[in-house]
Design a protein around this motif. Sequence first.
Motif, PDB file in Angstrom:
ATOM      1  N   MET A   1       0.856  -1.034  -0.018  1.00  0.00           N
ATOM      2  CA  MET A   1       0.184   0.044  -0.130  1.00  0.00           C
ATOM      3  C   MET A   1       0.847   1.292   0.014  1.00  0.00           C
ATOM      4  SD  MET A   1      -2.861   1.352   0.121  1.00  0.00           S
ATOM      5  CE  MET A   1      -4.129   0.069   0.516  1.00  0.00           C
ATOM      6  N   PHE A   2       0.401   2.200  -0.938  1.00  0.00           N
ATOM      7  CA  PHE A   2       1.313   3.653  -0.768  1.00  0.00           C
ATOM      8  C   PHE A   2       0.474   4.785  -0.482  1.00  0.00           C
ATOM      9  CE2 PHE A   2       3.119   0.298  -3.822  1.00  0.00           C
ATOM     10  CZ  PHE A   2       4.334   0.460  -3.770  1.00  0.00           C
ATOM     11  N   ARG A   3       0.938   5.609   0.310  1.00  0.00           N
ATOM     12  CA  ARG A   3       0.212   6.819   0.856  1.00  0.00           C
ATOM     13  C   ARG A   3       1.164   8.034   0.446  1.00  0.00           C
ATOM     14  NH1 ARG A   3      -4.421   5.059   3.547  1.00  0.00           N
ATOM     15  NH2 ARG A   3      -4.152   3.105   4.519  1.00  0.00           N
ATOM     16  N   LEU A   4       0.435   9.365   0.276  1.00  0.00           N
ATOM     17  CA  LEU A   4       1.062  10.443   0.191  1.00  0.00           C
ATOM     18  C   LEU A   4       1.595  10.688   1.757  1.00  0.00           C
ATOM     19  CD1 LEU A   4      -0.988  12.500  -2.169  1.00  0.00           C
ATOM     20  CD2 LEU A   4       0.730  10.675  -2.708  1.00  0.00           C
ATOM     21  N   ILE A   5       2.875  11.148   1.830  1.00  0.00           N
ATOM     22  CA  ILE A   5       3.412  11.695   3.047  1.00  0.00           C
ATOM     23  C   ILE A   5       3.934  13.085   3.111  1.00  0.00           C
ATOM     24  CG2 ILE A   5       3.959   9.145   3.690  1.00  0.00           C
ATOM     25  CD1 ILE A   5       6.965  10.075   3.429  1.00  0.00           C
ATOM     26  N   GLN A   6       3.829  13.890   4.206  1.00  0.00           N
ATOM     27  CA  GLN A   6       4.518  15.078   4.670  1.00  0.00           C
ATOM     28  C   GLN A   6       5.508  14.812   5.514  1.00  0.00           C
ATOM     29  OE1 GLN A   6       0.885  16.755   6.275  1.00  0.00           O
ATOM     30  NE2 GLN A   6       0.485  17.704   4.345  1.00  0.00           N
ATOM     31  N   LEU A   7       6.602  15.766   5.507  1.00  0.00           N
ATOM     32  CA  LEU A   7       7.753  15.525   6.061  1.00  0.00           C
ATOM     33  C   LEU A   7       7.912  16.848   6.730  1.00  0.00           C
ATOM     34  CD1 LEU A   7      10.060  13.913   7.563  1.00  0.00           C
ATOM     35  CD2 LEU A   7      11.353  14.177   5.544  1.00  0.00           C
ATOM     36  N   GLN A   8       7.899  17.160   7.993  1.00  0.00           N
ATOM     37  CA  GLN A   8       8.185  18.476   8.727  1.00  0.00           C
ATOM     38  C   GLN A   8       8.910  18.357   9.817  1.00  0.00           C
ATOM     39  OE1 GLN A   8       3.982  19.601   9.461  1.00  0.00           O
ATOM     40  NE2 GLN A   8       3.712  20.571   7.243  1.00  0.00           N
ATOM     41  N   ALA A   9       9.565  19.626  10.066  1.00  0.00           N
ATOM     42  CA  ALA A   9      10.348  19.522  11.404  1.00  0.00           C
ATOM     43  C   ALA A   9       9.666  20.340  12.663  1.00  0.00           C
ATOM     44  CB  ALA A   9      11.800  20.334  10.851  1.00  0.00           C
ATOM     45  N   GLN A  10       9.648  19.509  13.914  1.00  0.00           N
ATOM     46  CA  GLN A  10       9.064  20.365  14.796  1.00  0.00           C
ATOM     47  C   GLN A  10       9.929  20.258  15.953  1.00  0.00           C
ATOM     48  OE1 GLN A  10       5.321  18.439  16.035  1.00  0.00           O
ATOM     49  NE2 GLN A  10       4.394  18.857  14.029  1.00  0.00           N
ATOM     50  N   HIS A  11      10.616  21.562  16.268  1.00  0.00           N
ATOM     51  CA  HIS A  11      11.714  21.503  17.252  1.00  0.00           C
ATOM     52  C   HIS A  11      12.707  20.798  16.834  1.00  0.00           C
ATOM     53  CE1 HIS A  11       8.628  23.811  19.626  1.00  0.00           C
ATOM     54  NE2 HIS A  11       7.960  22.709  19.483  1.00  0.00           N
ATOM     55  N   GLY A  12      13.227  20.698  15.784  1.00  0.00           N
ATOM     56  CA  GLY A  12      14.178  19.796  15.202  1.00  0.00           C
ATOM     57  C   GLY A  12      14.217  18.367  14.825  1.00  0.00           C
ATOM     58  N   VAL A  13      12.868  17.915  15.264  1.00  0.00           N
ATOM     59  CA  VAL A  13      12.742  16.654  15.159  1.00  0.00           C
ATOM     60  C   VAL A  13      11.868  16.362  13.956  1.00  0.00           C
ATOM     61  CG1 VAL A  13      11.752  14.550  16.245  1.00  0.00           C
ATOM     62  CG2 VAL A  13      12.599  16.324  17.650  1.00  0.00           C
ATOM     63  N   PRO A  14      12.101  15.189  13.083  1.00  0.00           N
ATOM     64  CA  PRO A  14      11.240  15.197  11.887  1.00  0.00           C
ATOM     65  C   PRO A  14       9.973  14.473  12.319  1.00  0.00           C
ATOM     66  CG  PRO A  14      13.284  13.375  12.067  1.00  0.00           C
ATOM     67  CD  PRO A  14      13.319  14.559  13.289  1.00  0.00           C
ATOM     68  N   ILE A  16       6.464  12.790  10.523  1.00  0.00           N
ATOM     69  CA  ILE A  16       5.820  12.422   9.119  1.00  0.00           C
ATOM     70  C   ILE A  16       4.388  12.246   9.346  1.00  0.00           C
ATOM     71  CG2 ILE A  16       5.638  10.352   7.530  1.00  0.00           C
ATOM     72  CD1 ILE A  16       8.400   9.495   8.481  1.00  0.00           C
ATOM     73  N   GLY A  17       3.631  13.099   8.381  1.00  0.00           N
ATOM     74  CA  GLY A  17       2.358  13.062   8.297  1.00  0.00           C
ATOM     75  C   GLY A  17       1.878  12.086   7.171  1.00  0.00           C
ATOM     76  N   VAL A  18       1.048  11.182   7.254  1.00  0.00           N
ATOM     77  CA  VAL A  18       0.512  10.469   6.346  1.00  0.00           C
ATOM     78  C   VAL A  18      -0.925  10.751   5.935  1.00  0.00           C
ATOM     79  CG1 VAL A  18      -0.092   8.017   5.912  1.00  0.00           C
ATOM     80  CG2 VAL A  18       1.828   8.357   7.444  1.00  0.00           C
ATOM     81  N   ASP A  19      -1.266  10.817   4.658  1.00  0.00           N
ATOM     82  CA  ASP A  19      -2.409  11.133   4.097  1.00  0.00           C
ATOM     83  C   ASP A  19      -3.368   9.834   4.193  1.00  0.00           C
ATOM     84  OD1 ASP A  19      -4.237  12.874   2.492  1.00  0.00           O
ATOM     85  OD2 ASP A  19      -4.274  11.281   1.001  1.00  0.00           O
ATOM     86  N   ALA A  20      -4.880  10.082   4.322  1.00  0.00           N
ATOM     87  CA  ALA A  20      -5.742   8.763   4.631  1.00  0.00           C
ATOM     88  C   ALA A  20      -5.872   7.922   3.282  1.00  0.00           C
ATOM     89  CB  ALA A  20      -6.967   9.592   4.989  1.00  0.00           C
ATOM     90  N   ASP A  21      -5.826   8.721   2.121  1.00  0.00           N
ATOM     91  CA  ASP A  21      -6.117   7.853   0.942  1.00  0.00           C
ATOM     92  C   ASP A  21      -5.039   6.834   0.637  1.00  0.00           C
ATOM     93  OD1 ASP A  21      -8.469   8.985   0.296  1.00  0.00           O
ATOM     94  OD2 ASP A  21      -7.668  10.600  -0.839  1.00  0.00           O
ATOM     95  N   GLY A  22      -5.288   5.529   0.215  1.00  0.00           N
ATOM     96  CA  GLY A  22      -4.260   4.623  -0.218  1.00  0.00           C
ATOM     97  C   GLY A  22      -4.419   4.344  -1.620  1.00  0.00           C
ATOM     98  N   TYR A  23      -3.071   3.841  -2.063  1.00  0.00           N
ATOM     99  CA  TYR A  23      -3.082   3.668  -3.624  1.00  0.00           C
ATOM    100  C   TYR A  23      -2.316   1.965  -3.383  1.00  0.00           C
ATOM    101  CZ  TYR A  23      -3.770   8.383  -3.741  1.00  0.00           C
ATOM    102  OH  TYR A  23      -4.472   9.802  -3.435  1.00  0.00           O
ATOM    103  N   GLY A  24      -2.900   1.333  -4.563  1.00  0.00           N
ATOM    104  CA  GLY A  24      -2.490   0.163  -5.063  1.00  0.00           C
ATOM    105  C   GLY A  24      -0.864  -0.104  -5.510  1.00  0.00           C
ATOM    106  N   SER A  25      -0.616   1.136  -6.261  1.00  0.00           N
ATOM    107  CA  SER A  25       0.841   1.007  -6.933  1.00  0.00           C
ATOM    108  C   SER A  25       1.625   2.334  -6.546  1.00  0.00           C
ATOM    109  CB  SER A  25       0.516   0.583  -8.301  1.00  0.00           C
ATOM    110  OG  SER A  25       0.070   2.062  -8.906  1.00  0.00           O
ATOM    111  N   GLU A  26       2.687   2.418  -6.695  1.00  0.00           N
ATOM    112  CA  GLU A  26       3.602   3.325  -6.801  1.00  0.00           C
ATOM    113  C   GLU A  26       3.438   4.334  -7.862  1.00  0.00           C
ATOM    114  OE1 GLU A  26       8.406   4.383  -7.454  1.00  0.00           O
ATOM    115  OE2 GLU A  26       7.782   2.404  -6.546  1.00  0.00           O
ATOM    116  N   ARG A  27       3.125   3.785  -9.142  1.00  0.00           N
ATOM    117  CA  ARG A  27       2.897   4.816 -10.186  1.00  0.00           C
ATOM    118  C   ARG A  27       1.460   5.482  -9.924  1.00  0.00           C
ATOM    119  NH1 ARG A  27       3.909   4.580 -15.556  1.00  0.00           N
ATOM    120  NH2 ARG A  27       5.171   2.559 -15.270  1.00  0.00           N
TER     121      ARG A  27
END
Length: 217
Positions: A1-14, A16-27
């Motif tokens: 399963m593939f999902r779109l992700i966000q990567l942000q820094a909070q007080h110097g710590v990475p 990862i946020g994950v979107d709710a929608d899932g996809y069956g392939s990388e493409r």
Amino acid sequence: MFRLIQLQAQHGVPRIGVDADGYGSERAALARYRETPSEFFGIGRFDPTGRLSEIIMDTVCGPAGGECPQPAVVVHAETFQRLCDNCSFGLDALTLPELALRLGVVVRMAPVLARSGRHAAPEEGCSASNRIAREFASHVEDPGWRTELCAELARTPGAVTGLLIGVGALSHRDVLDLYPALCALGTQLPAGVHADLLRATTRPQSPAGVTGLRLGL
């Protein structure tokens, strides 16, 4: 399963946020991601238990819609903004292996996205770069493969991105084990690539600088 992700820094710590929608392939996930690239960092691949097992980082340098035509090869160490070798000059940047260590999950590049207009890259350059990056560690000891690699770099200068990614992804142990082959490759590089990487060794923390030094330049 593939999902779109966000990567942000909070007080110097990475974080990862994950979107709710899932996809069956990388493409499919990449196609959705590239509709709204400013909202996400890349694609996450999740195993059957729902655990994040890999991050696929897009190759666009800088903010979405930016003018930089070069593919991203590192991220800013604090903001995690994707950056190419030139844009990362003088900045505190993380290579993909370093980012993977920081996050505790494998990170790799997505297939190179050809731009439109005057910055468009030939399709063969994209595929060559991806192939070089994918094959580098397991093929660099093969003299025939090195010869083909150098011929490809001479034909398709943009494929040097694959060289930067392939060399940068090597562990320190890999570099020690493969060093004779890496140095041999360094002597075989096309003159233009050799000169660029040699100049880059004055910036040893940059992807091109790392590549030049690991190739014995």
